[in-house]
Design a protein around this motif. Structure first.
Motif, PDB file in Angstrom:
ATOM      1  N   VAL A 121      -7.856  -2.103  -4.196  1.00 63.04           N
ATOM      2  CA  VAL A 121      -7.865  -2.160  -5.657  1.00 63.04           C
ATOM      3  C   VAL A 121      -7.149  -0.936  -6.223  1.00 63.04           C
ATOM      4  N   VAL A 122      -6.422  -1.168  -7.311  1.00 64.42           N
ATOM      5  CA  VAL A 122      -5.720  -0.091  -8.012  1.00 64.42           C
ATOM      6  C   VAL A 122      -6.319   0.032  -9.410  1.00 64.42           C
ATOM      7  N   VAL A 123      -6.767   1.219  -9.766  1.00 66.56           N
ATOM      8  CA  VAL A 123      -7.435   1.440 -11.049  1.00 66.56           C
ATOM      9  C   VAL A 123      -6.791   2.627 -11.749  1.00 66.56           C
ATOM     10  N   GLU A 124      -6.563   2.473 -13.051  1.00 65.87           N
ATOM     11  CA  GLU A 124      -6.046   3.590 -13.847  1.00 65.87           C
ATOM     12  C   GLU A 124      -7.080   3.980 -14.893  1.00 65.87           C
ATOM     13  N   VAL A 125      -7.331   5.286 -15.009  1.00 71.86           N
ATOM     14  CA  VAL A 125      -8.298   5.814 -15.969  1.00 71.86           C
ATOM     15  C   VAL A 125      -7.558   6.683 -16.974  1.00 71.86           C
ATOM     16  N   ASP A 126      -7.735   6.395 -18.242  1.00 75.71           N
ATOM     17  CA  ASP A 126      -7.126   7.202 -19.291  1.00 75.71           C
ATOM     18  C   ASP A 126      -7.860   8.540 -19.363  1.00 75.71           C
ATOM     19  N   PRO A 127      -7.169   9.669 -19.163  1.00 77.99           N
ATOM     20  CA  PRO A 127      -7.856  10.968 -19.127  1.00 77.99           C
ATOM     21  C   PRO A 127      -8.414  11.402 -20.483  1.00 77.99           C
TER      22      PRO A 127
ATOM     23  N   TYR B  94       0.802  -1.211   0.000  1.00 73.17           N
ATOM     24  CA  TYR B  94       0.000   0.000   0.000  1.00 73.17           C
ATOM     25  C   TYR B  94       0.845   1.277   0.000  1.00 73.17           C
ATOM     26  N   ARG B  95       1.881   1.317   0.813  1.00 74.66           N
ATOM     27  CA  ARG B  95       2.705   2.530   0.875  1.00 74.66           C
ATOM     28  C   ARG B  95       3.391   2.796  -0.464  1.00 74.66           C
ATOM     29  N   GLU B  96       3.873   1.709  -1.099  1.00 77.80           N
ATOM     30  CA  GLU B  96       4.487   1.873  -2.424  1.00 77.80           C
ATOM     31  C   GLU B  96       3.454   2.331  -3.438  1.00 77.80           C
ATOM     32  N   LEU B  97       2.217   1.854  -3.294  1.00 73.36           N
ATOM     33  CA  LEU B  97       1.154   2.269  -4.225  1.00 73.36           C
ATOM     34  C   LEU B  97       0.912   3.771  -4.137  1.00 73.36           C
ATOM     35  N   ARG B  98       0.914   4.300  -2.930  1.00 79.90           N
ATOM     36  CA  ARG B  98       0.693   5.744  -2.777  1.00 79.90           C
ATOM     37  C   ARG B  98       1.813   6.548  -3.451  1.00 79.90           C
ATOM     38  N   GLU B  99       3.038   6.027  -3.381  1.00 82.28           N
ATOM     39  CA  GLU B  99       4.154   6.703  -4.050  1.00 82.28           C
ATOM     40  C   GLU B  99       3.991   6.624  -5.562  1.00 82.28           C
ATOM     41  N   GLN B 100       3.568   5.430  -6.072  1.00 85.49           N
ATOM     42  CA  GLN B 100       3.310   5.290  -7.510  1.00 85.49           C
ATOM     43  C   GLN B 100       2.207   6.232  -7.957  1.00 85.49           C
ATOM     44  N   GLN B 101       1.189   6.384  -7.120  1.00 78.46           N
ATOM     45  CA  GLN B 101       0.065   7.245  -7.458  1.00 78.46           C
ATOM     46  C   GLN B 101       0.523   8.708  -7.586  1.00 78.46           C
ATOM     47  N   GLU B 102       1.387   9.110  -6.672  1.00 79.27           N
ATOM     48  CA  GLU B 102       1.881  10.495  -6.706  1.00 79.27           C
ATOM     49  C   GLU B 102       2.690  10.747  -7.970  1.00 79.27           C
ATOM     50  N   ARG B 103       3.551   9.788  -8.340  1.00 82.01           N
ATOM     51  CA  ARG B 103       4.347   9.942  -9.556  1.00 82.01           C
ATOM     52  C   ARG B 103       3.457   9.940 -10.791  1.00 82.01           C
ATOM     53  N   ALA B 104       2.449   9.051 -10.794  1.00 82.65           N
ATOM     54  CA  ALA B 104       1.551   8.963 -11.949  1.00 82.65           C
ATOM     55  C   ALA B 104       0.816  10.273 -12.169  1.00 82.65           C
TER      56      ALA B 104
ATOM     57  N   TYR C 239      -4.099   9.184 -14.368  1.00 81.45           N
ATOM     58  CA  TYR C 239      -5.070   9.098 -13.285  1.00 81.45           C
ATOM     59  C   TYR C 239      -5.020   7.698 -12.672  1.00 81.45           C
ATOM     60  N   LEU C 240      -4.407   7.607 -11.501  1.00 83.64           N
ATOM     61  CA  LEU C 240      -4.282   6.330 -10.808  1.00 83.64           C
ATOM     62  C   LEU C 240      -5.032   6.434  -9.490  1.00 83.64           C
ATOM     63  N   GLY C 241      -6.017   5.557  -9.294  1.00 81.02           N
ATOM     64  CA  GLY C 241      -6.818   5.583  -8.072  1.00 81.02           C
ATOM     65  C   GLY C 241      -6.601   4.339  -7.235  1.00 81.02           C
ATOM     66  N   ILE C 242      -6.683   4.522  -5.920  1.00 79.14           N
ATOM     67  CA  ILE C 242      -6.547   3.393  -4.989  1.00 79.14           C
ATOM     68  C   ILE C 242      -7.801   3.342  -4.133  1.00 79.14           C
ATOM     69  N   GLY C 243      -8.481   2.219  -4.168  1.00 79.53           N
ATOM     70  CA  GLY C 243      -9.690   2.044  -3.362  1.00 79.53           C
ATOM     71  C   GLY C 243      -9.452   1.054  -2.242  1.00 79.53           C
ATOM     72  N   LEU C 244     -10.020   1.350  -1.079  1.00 81.97           N
ATOM     73  CA  LEU C 244      -9.860   0.482   0.084  1.00 81.97           C
ATOM     74  C   LEU C 244     -11.220   0.292   0.736  1.00 81.97           C
ATOM     75  N   ALA C 245     -11.608  -0.953   0.974  1.00 83.34           N
ATOM     76  CA  ALA C 245     -12.891  -1.231   1.628  1.00 83.34           C
ATOM     77  C   ALA C 245     -12.712  -2.322   2.672  1.00 83.34           C
ATOM     78  N   VAL C 246     -13.378  -2.158   3.804  1.00 83.27           N
ATOM     79  CA  VAL C 246     -13.429  -3.205   4.823  1.00 83.27           C
ATOM     80  C   VAL C 246     -14.894  -3.506   5.107  1.00 83.27           C
ATOM     81  N   VAL C 247     -15.197  -4.786   5.341  1.00 82.01           N
ATOM     82  CA  VAL C 247     -16.591  -5.219   5.460  1.00 82.01           C
ATOM     83  C   VAL C 247     -16.752  -6.209   6.603  1.00 82.01           C
ATOM     84  N   VAL C 248     -17.746  -5.987   7.434  1.00 84.96           N
ATOM     85  CA  VAL C 248     -18.207  -7.018   8.369  1.00 84.96           C
ATOM     86  C   VAL C 248     -19.340  -7.747   7.667  1.00 84.96           C
ATOM     87  N   GLU C 249     -19.154  -9.052   7.439  1.00 89.35           N
ATOM     88  CA  GLU C 249     -20.081  -9.828   6.611  1.00 89.35           C
ATOM     89  C   GLU C 249     -20.948 -10.740   7.482  1.00 89.35           C
ATOM     90  N   PRO C 250     -22.257 -10.432   7.604  1.00 86.84           N
ATOM     91  CA  PRO C 250     -23.135 -11.277   8.425  1.00 86.84           C
ATOM     92  C   PRO C 250     -23.515 -12.566   7.709  1.00 86.84           C
TER      93      PRO C 250
END
Length: 333
Positions: free
Chosen positions: A263-269, A34-44, A50-61
């Motif tokens: 998840v890491v997603v790249e969008v072509d501007p 994750y930390r390396e991803l944030r550095e890649q995102q800044e360079r991108a 456009y490089l996006g990083i999504g993070l989700a946590v779920v309690v699943e009943p």
């Protein structure tokens, strides 16, 4: 919620039974770097990408408590308490030792029949090819309850438990028959590879199929307390699922898992083309009955998420007419 706080009582009444949420999240961050991803995102972004990083946590009943249904009614209008999380299964054995399991979980491809077969093999020691699992529910012919069905991730905690109970009842009856035929006490026997053996004298044994045959075609040899035939039903209920209390708090499910996704997603501007660069998911699902099926469910869930986010859309025209009513317009990955 720390690992030392379980079982954790939520303000609305749910009781998270177990887990280590922090460890799951940390594992997801570690696997995704994750930390390396944030550095890649800044360079991108410095490069105009456009490089996006999504993070989700779920309690699943898992395993719905029917008692929550009453919360849709005003407190004073509730006619009676409702609660519970129950399922049933039946199991029978023919004279040759072949087994039929009937489920009431009505699956739509989740692999319930496979796991039910596994459980029967574990409990009775019969070959998998001698087990036939049927998942066709008929309320006029099979035992069922108001909670019967395939929803709320209830198969593992409920239906699988009902199968195990039914199989254990059948094994207990077969053991009583074998003990009678071997002139032994039930406690002296053990079932190994489809054969009942005397624990202290393994040579003194009886194949399970012989005990099954006796129950069907030699019923006069059975003692009075043992009924002929081999047909058992298991009904399993989780007692933690109680009605709402006076404050309308309720534990809406029987048990709770936890997961974390990165998840890491790249969008072509220029073209808006979307590329999923990487996806990491970590699950704490408790005791897993079939790892291959669980892996398949994770991939399937990921595909559904991609579909719901990027492809599938309910679109209506200005008259309120649905214009994505078929797979020609409603796209699936």
């Amino acid at each position: 919620i720390g690992a030392d706080q379980f079982p954790y009582h939520t303000p609305l009444g749910s009781i998270y039974d177990s887990g280590d949420y922090e460890a799951v999240l940390n594992r997801a961050l570690e696997l995704s770097k994750y930390r390396e991803l944030r550095e890649q995102q800044e360079r991108a972004r410095e490069e105009g990408r456009y490089l996006g990083i999504g993070l989700a946590v779920v309690v699943e009943p898992s395993g719905t408590n029917m008692g929550y249904v009453t919360l849709a009614q005003p407190h004073e209008e509730r006619a009676r308490d409702m609660s519970g999380c129950t399922d049933a299964a039946t199991i029978s054995m023919d004279p040759s030792g072949r087994v039929t399991v009937r489920l009431t979980s009505t699956p739509q491809g989740q692999g319930h029949e496979t796991v039910a077969t596994q459980i029967v093999v574990d409990e009775l020691g019969v070959p998998a090819e001698h087990v036939h699992a049927i998942a066709e529910m008929d309320t006029s012919a099979l035992p069922w309850t108001i909670t019967t069905g395939s929803y709320s991730s209830r198969f593992a905690p409920l239906s699988a438990s009902a199968v195990a109970m039914a199989a254990r009842k059948l094994r207990a009856k077969l053991a009583r028959i074998a003990a009678h035929l071997l002139d032994a006490d039930v406690d002296e026997l053990e079932l190994e590879d489809g054969v009942f053996k005397m624990r202290d004298d393994p040579e003194n044994s009886l194949p399970l199929r012989a005990a099954a045959g006796t129950a069907h075609w030699n019923s006069s040899s059975l003692p009075e307390e043992i009924e002929p035939g081999l047909y058992e039903t298991g009904v399993y209920s989780l007692q933690v699922t109680s009605p709402p209390n006076e404050e309308d708090q309720i534990d809406s499910s029987a048990c709770y898992g936890f997961l974390a996704d990165v998840v890491v997603v790249e969008v072509d501007p220029d073209t808006y083309d979307i590329r999923i660069v990487d996806y990491v998911t970590v699950h704490d699902a408790g005791r897993i009955l079939n790892p291959m099926i669980v892996d398949g469910q994770i991939y399937g869930g990921t595909a559904h998420g991609i579909g719901g986010t990027l492809y599938e859309e309910f679109r209506y025209n200005e008259d309120g007419q649905l214009v994505t009513g078929s797979f020609m317009d409603y796209l699936c990955p």
